[in-house]
Design an enzyme around this catalytic site. Structure first.
Site, PDB file in Angstrom:
ATOM      1  N   ASP A 179      30.480  34.065  31.290  1.00  0.00           N
ATOM      2  CA  ASP A 179      31.156  35.255  31.674  1.00  0.00           C
ATOM      3  C   ASP A 179      30.169  36.018  32.843  1.00  0.00           C
ATOM      4  O   ASP A 179      29.213  35.494  33.020  1.00  0.00           O
ATOM      5  CB  ASP A 179      31.371  36.054  30.583  1.00  0.00           C
ATOM      6  CG  ASP A 179      32.624  37.005  30.908  1.00  0.00           C
ATOM      7  OD1 ASP A 179      32.919  37.137  31.978  1.00  0.00           O
ATOM      8  OD2 ASP A 179      33.029  37.638  29.902  1.00  0.00           O
TER       9      ASP A 179
HETATM   10  C1  BGC Z   1      35.291  39.534  31.683  1.00  0.00           C
HETATM   11  C2  BGC Z   1      35.949  38.278  31.754  1.00  0.00           C
HETATM   12  C3  BGC Z   1      36.515  38.090  33.143  1.00  0.00           C
HETATM   13  C4  BGC Z   1      35.444  38.103  34.221  1.00  0.00           C
HETATM   14  C5  BGC Z   1      35.971  37.773  35.735  1.00  0.00           C
HETATM   15  C6  BGC Z   1      34.338  39.674  32.737  1.00  0.00           C
HETATM   16  O1  BGC Z   1      33.796  40.862  32.808  1.00  0.00           O
HETATM   17  O2  BGC Z   1      34.538  39.516  30.569  1.00  0.00           O
HETATM   18  O3  BGC Z   1      37.083  37.932  30.900  1.00  0.00           O
HETATM   19  O4  BGC Z   1      37.121  36.807  33.223  1.00  0.00           O
HETATM   20  O5  BGC Z   1      34.990  39.312  34.130  1.00  0.00           O
HETATM   21  O6  BGC Z   1      36.549  38.881  36.330  1.00  0.00           O
END
Ligand code: BGC
Length: 755
Positions: A291
């Site tokens: 993540d």
């Molecule tokens: C989130 C994810 C997301 C990623 C990309 C993160 O802050 O937890 O779920 O896919 O950002 O945008």
């Protein structure tokens, strides 16, 4: 889409997890030509180029966290990045792709990822809302359409489905998942993976799916986002992991790590999760992305001394790609040169990433998803909008309907729409609406009702109240709203939470209506006019007062681009509501966490005399929730016959079929979600008081009866036993076929599993 009747034709075919086990996805089949191609390519790559393939950066269009890195275009041109997110449209992805393909030494194409969570341009209800439809075909179709639109704008990879089980209404990200249940959540995870990936990753209208956030992100302490997770391995395995396993079984191509720690180790550094469980136990063959900056976050977690060490820990744990942190980019060459990371470890990760690019057909034609004509012809197709409206009305849950308040009476000539969510386009599509248009396209409740109401019916609007926390105590809009209410035949109060009060970094310590909505609602009820509360929100709210005083309540989640039309379909009775709650609604925040499959305890309240003190209960609130998991009303009524079993026991390799006849006892056609619950009475470890083990959504005409059957095998009753093995145990079981999880209070039928 296959309808309920088609499913019914396959007798005993209601989905069970054990019966829908793993099939090897087409993309995982060995391909000698691909292997040759990748061997040659990897042999030509420098270490720097390899690390580039393990790096995912955001474009500067938008981001969901601190932008760590400017100049991503220079990084592309220099071959320092292999994947980009937050970039779409055929034109933009083509430009960026050209930089990689024409401007770098090896011309390896970029992979474009994006958060396509509940629709791309055509926005469907939020994921939790879709889950309330309990309609796997509709959910798959929604993911399919999302993939078609996204891929037409150059996207190869969606960061979806979010399969985190969530049992804490305070946590904002529950809105992105499928609710509290392991079984429903697992089947929905599969449906979404199927919808995104189809059966051919090489088809230009499919995208790679991502099972996220691995793992147990939904168990954040106190419901605070990113907070510590401290649960037993048994709970991890029995509650939080099954939807991920289901996604693997369905052939999901990628996994995303979670921000939280599990058992003292941040998920992005957890070899237990990323290698022992994911690769070795489950045989996952795709690639793992972190993540957003979660490798970097291993430093503030207190797990790594510095970024270089964090990168090494992540790679060793089983991470293949670093999202946005640039930790691999800036440290990994050095880590390899100094012998702390092996070449083989890098090559393995690179190969996993390149394989996906190959499977997508990007080495054949890097621009195949960047086709402006296809984009033009694809977005917002009328059939996509129709599907979004259909899923939206299927997702809505009728929580209360006193005295047949709904559908709206034919002689209601003046309808007052009141509340901050009555005419608010931005709110309709909820959070994580990707490339969704928040300003112009969404149809509001007011617009939907006006479009349907037709001649002779006046639909007026007054905002009246605000959902902003800071507006609690204000009354400035009340007079106008109350004046309108007094002139009307019926009040539609559109209230709930602002769209960004759920989603990432959106936890609350209260589940009440925010702002001054509750105060206005009480004044509206005091007018004596019929009040229909249309709730929009991404979490269970504690609407206990409303449940006691309002005539009808429809939970509409955030229903998407066509949401207002869908609300009108339900309120006017053009669609008979069929949604059921995928989460328990607590009476107040103090009951949280609360879920239908709790343990009995040694002092269950039912065993004590009324008012007994020394039982497991609160002094000031009943144990029961406000609305149970699986609950939802219809404009018709359904009767259930007692359940019958094909046998009183089964042994290894055997099965039992449970049947009940469900009758539409009202005067309207309607759909009912028939649910199967089982309780394992005694185990080598304590077992929940009930667990969902099957469901079937059936359409019944007035007076029509249908026998619904569920076939259970011992494997369907497996859990993590005392010795930590996974399997079933012989013993006695109770079973209910019922309209909601509330049936556990009624008389069950019993069966046993013999050795
Ligand atoms: C989130 C994810 C997301 C990623 C990309 C993160 O802050 O937890 O779920 O896919 O950002 O945008």
């Amino acid at each position: 889409m296959s309808g309920a009747s088609e499913r019914e034709a396959n007798a005993g075919s209601s989905p069970t997890l054990a019966s829908s086990q793993s099939v090897e996805p087409a993309w995982a089949r060995r391909d000698a030509e691909m292997d040759r191609f990748l061997d040659e390519l990897i042999a030509k790559m420098t270490l720097q180029e390899k690390v580039g393939q393990l790096t995912l950066l955001t474009s500067d269009w938008e981001s969901t966290g601190p932008t760590m890195r400017e100049g991503y275009k220079q990084d592309i041109a220099a071959g320092r990045v292999g994947a980009i997110f937050n970039a779409y449209t055929a034109e933009y992805t083509r430009d960026l792709q050209a930089m990689a393909v024409e401007g770098t030494r090896l011309g390896i194409p970029l992979l474009f990822g994006y958060d396509v969570i509940h629709g791309h341009r055509t926005i469907f209800p939020i994921s939790l809302g879709e889950a309330a439809s309990w309609d796997l075909d509709a959910i798959e179709e929604s993911a399919r359409i999302s993939a078609i639109e996204a891929s037409a704008e150059g996207i190869h990879w969606t960061f979806s489905p979010m399969v985190d089980v969530s049992r804490d209404a305070r946590w904002g990200r529950g809105s992105e998942g499928a609710g509290e249940d392991v079984f429903l959540g697992s089947l929905i995870a599969k449906a979404r993976v199927r919808g995104y990936q189809g059966d051919d990753l090489g088809a230009i209208d499919t995208v790679l799916a991502t099972a996220k956030h691995f793992a147990a992100y939904g168990a954040a302490q106190a419901g605070r986002d990113y907070h510590t997770v401290d649960i037993s391995e048994r709970t991890l395995r029995d509650t939080y992991l099954p939807p991920f396993k289901a996604a693997v079984d369905e052939g999901v191509a990628t996994f995303m790590t979670a921000f939280n720690e599990y058992d003292g180790v941040p998920a992005s550094g957890s070899r237990f999760l990323l290698t022992d469980v994911l690769r070795d136990e489950w045989g996952f063959d795709g690639f793992v992305v972190t993540d957003y900056t979660s490798i970097n976050e291993m430093v503030p977690h207190g797990y790594a001394r510095n970024l270089a060490q964090a990168g090494e820990q992540a790679l060793h744990a089983g991470v293949d790609m670093d999202m946005q942190g640039a930790v691999f980019m800036e440290n990994m060459v050095n880590s390899v040169e100094q012998g702390r990371v092996s070449q083989a470890g890098i090559d393995r990760a690179v190969r996993r990433v390149l394989e996906m690019k190959y499977r997508l057909g990007l080495f054949e034609d890097p621009y195949r998803y960047a086709d402006a004509e296809r984009q033009q012809a694809t977005l917002y197709k009328p059939e996509f909008l129709d599907a979004a409206r259909d899923v939206a009305r299927k997702s809505m849950v009728l929580l209360k309907n006193e005295g047949g308040t709904l559908p709206l009476a034919a002689d209601a000539n003046r309808i007052a729409v009141i509340g901050p969510l009555g005419d608010s386009k931005p709110d309709m599509i909820g959070s994580w609406a990707a490339a969704g248009d928040r300003q112009t396209r969404p149809v509001t409740v007011l617009e939907g009702l006006r479009a349907r109401a037709g001649d002779g019916v006046r639909v007026d609007y007054a905002k009246g109240a605000s959902y902003e926390f800071a507006d609690e105590g204000k009354t400035d809009g009340f007079a106008e709203a109350l004046a309108l209410a007094e002139e009307s035949d019926v009040i539609v109060a559109a209230m709930g939470e602002k769209w960004d009060m759920t989603g990432e970094a959106a936890s609350r310590t209260s589940l009440d209506l925010p702002g001054n909505q509750q105060a206005l609602l009480e004044r509206l009820v005091a007018t004596g006019k019929p009040v229909v509360l249309v709730m929009m929100s991404g979490r269970p709210n504690s609407i206990t007062w409303a449940d006691e005083h309002v005539d009808a309540i429809l939970h509409a989640w955030y229903p998407g681009t066509q949401g207002g039309h869908a609300v009108a379909d339900v309120l006017f009775g053009d669609y008979n509501p069929s949604g059921k709650l995928p989460v328990t609604f607590p009476r107040n925040v103090g009951q949280v966490p609360i879920h239908y499959d709790m343990k009995n305890t040694g002092r269950p309240i039912e065993l004590g005399a009324p008012g007994a003190k020394y039982v497991s209960r609160y002094l000031n609130t009943p144990n029961d929730p406000l609305y149970r998991f699986g609950y939802g009303l219809s404009y018709t009524s359904f009767g259930y016959s007692p359940a019958t079993l094909s046998a009183a026991s089964m042994g290894p390799g055997g099965s039992i079929t449970a049947r009940a006849t469900v009758t539409n006892t009202g005067d309207r056609a309607g759909e009912e979600v028939v649910q199967l619950y089982v309780r394992d009475l005694v185990g080598s470890v304590t077992r929940p008081v009930q667990e969902l083990k099957g469901f079937e959504k059936v359409m019944l005409q007035p007076g029509e009866a249908r026998t619904v059957s569920f076939t259970l095998r011992p494997e369907d009753l497996a859990f993590t036993r005392a010795d930590m093995t996974h399997g079933w145990e012989p013993g006695e079981f109770q079973l209910w076929i019922a309209p909601s999880s509330g049936a556990a209070a009624s008389t069950p039928v019993t069966f046993s599993i013999t050795e």
